[in-house]
Design an enzyme around this catalytic site. Structure first.
Site, PDB file in Angstrom:
ATOM      1  N   GLU A 229      34.714  47.844 -32.277  1.00 32.66           N
ATOM      2  CA  GLU A 229      35.956  48.646 -32.691  1.00 32.66           C
ATOM      3  C   GLU A 229      37.275  48.330 -32.243  1.00 32.66           C
ATOM      4  OE1 GLU A 229      35.705  51.099 -34.892  1.00 32.66           O
ATOM      5  OE2 GLU A 229      33.371  51.709 -34.608  1.00 32.66           O
ATOM      6  N   CYS A 263      31.026  35.914 -34.798  1.00 39.13           N
ATOM      7  CA  CYS A 263      30.532  34.404 -35.418  1.00 39.13           C
ATOM      8  C   CYS A 263      31.875  33.680 -35.236  1.00 39.13           C
ATOM      9  CB  CYS A 263      30.457  34.950 -36.910  1.00 39.13           C
ATOM     10  SG  CYS A 263      31.835  35.258 -37.725  1.00 39.13           S
TER      11      CYS A 263
END
Ligand SMILES: [Zn+2]
Ligand SMILES: [Zn+2]
Length: 310
Positions: A229, A263
């Site tokens: 978030e 990532c």
């Protein structure tokens, strides 16, 4: 609807305005940015082999139900030319309501982890009581009989007025169950990008006083929601390219399948916008994971550190 979170994508960070006494020449600033972007590109390439492309979508997964375009680092840069950290250098955690001793320890660990993950000082604001919320901000779930707090009330009526001016984000944490409004059963968390406030509940994260494995899962879930978030509050959209902490998630089961780390494409966004040292970041995250018996994560950050040290 059982959504891991419900995100109000209502705009980007406010326009960046730097008020410096001595402003470097535009050429020097552009050259420094170019050199940093070159180093980010090189580092991203080095950690790439450690990450996996997004696996097949299963029925009921987030991407099974939501059409999303993803967001590359290059796309992120077009709307985040200046690192957010230059204007908003601090993260804040706001405890909301009461916590047991074990739950309070999770809040403390989350604060520690956020400072390592985002490479920013993370401060805890004084506790705010939820004892005197207006009637409209509370309900008992009509069929489950569970008391719940209205997440939008916490965002806009409680967190936003308390937000310090240097806050990149204020992360409200509560042990109460949340619901985001009409037609929703509950929500794990909700964030407002334009207001840089978010709120997350640890109510559904499992048994904080359970077995060591249950305690570990509780911590992993809390850290995963907090970093995901907060990523949104920095303008990072859902990732569809890799197995990534910024993948959307439709259920706790899907969330549990996702890695905590971002990532390379999504990490580059936070390296840039938080203006952080990735080498220090990997080391500090590895130390945290070791201290909390998160062996898989510790091993991953160790490998990440080795990949950029070659
Ligand atoms: Zn999300
Ligand atoms: Zn990603």
């Amino acid at each position: 609807m059982n959504r891991r979170h419900f995100l109000a994508l209502t705009g980007g960070l406010a326009a960046q305005t730097a008020t410096l006494l001595r402003v470097p020449s535009a050429e020097a600033a552009a050259a420094a940015a170019k050199s940093r972007l070159d180093r980010i590109a090189e580092t991203k390439a080095r950690i790439l082999p450690l990450h996996s492309k997004k696996g097949p979508v299963r029925p009921g997964d987030w991407l099974d139900e939501h059409k999303e375009d993803g967001q590359s680092f290059a796309q992120f840069l077009t709307t985040h030319k200046t690192p957010a950290q230059k204007q908003y250098p601090t993260l804040y955690v706001q405890p909301l309501g009461t916590f047991t001793k074990s739950q309070r320890a999770i809040v403390d660990h989350t604060v520690d982890f956020m400072s390592r993950f985002y490479g920013m000082p993370t401060k805890v604001l004084p506790d705010v009581s939820l004892a005197k919320l207006p009637a409209k901000a509370r309900r008992v779930h009509p069929t489950w009989d569970v008391p719940q707090v209205l997440s939008t009330h916490l965002l806009y009526e409680v967190l936003k007025p308390l937000r310090p001016t240097d806050a990149a984000a204020v992360l409200g944490l509560t042990a109460e169950d949340l619901w985001p409004g009409k037609n929703w059963n509950y929500v794990f968390g909700q964030a407002s990008l334009s207001e840089r406030v978010g709120v997350w509940s640890i109510y559904r994260n499992g048994d904080v006083d359970g077995t060591p494995e249950e305690q570990k899962l509780f911590l992993q879930r809390t850290l995963g929601t907090a970093t995901h978030e907060t990523g949104h509050m920095f303008g990072i959209q859902h990732c569809i390219a890799y197995e990534c902490g910024m993948n959307g998630s439709n259920s706790q089961e899907e969330g549990d399948r996702q890695p905590l780390e971002f990532c390379p494409e999504c990490q580059a966004k936070l390296w840039w916008t938080c203006n952080l040292d990735w080498s220090v970041r990997f080391q500090k995250l590895e130390e945290f994971a070791q201290a909390h018996d998160l062996q898989e994560e510790a091993e991953f950050w160790k490998k990440s550190r080795a990949a950029i040290a070659k």
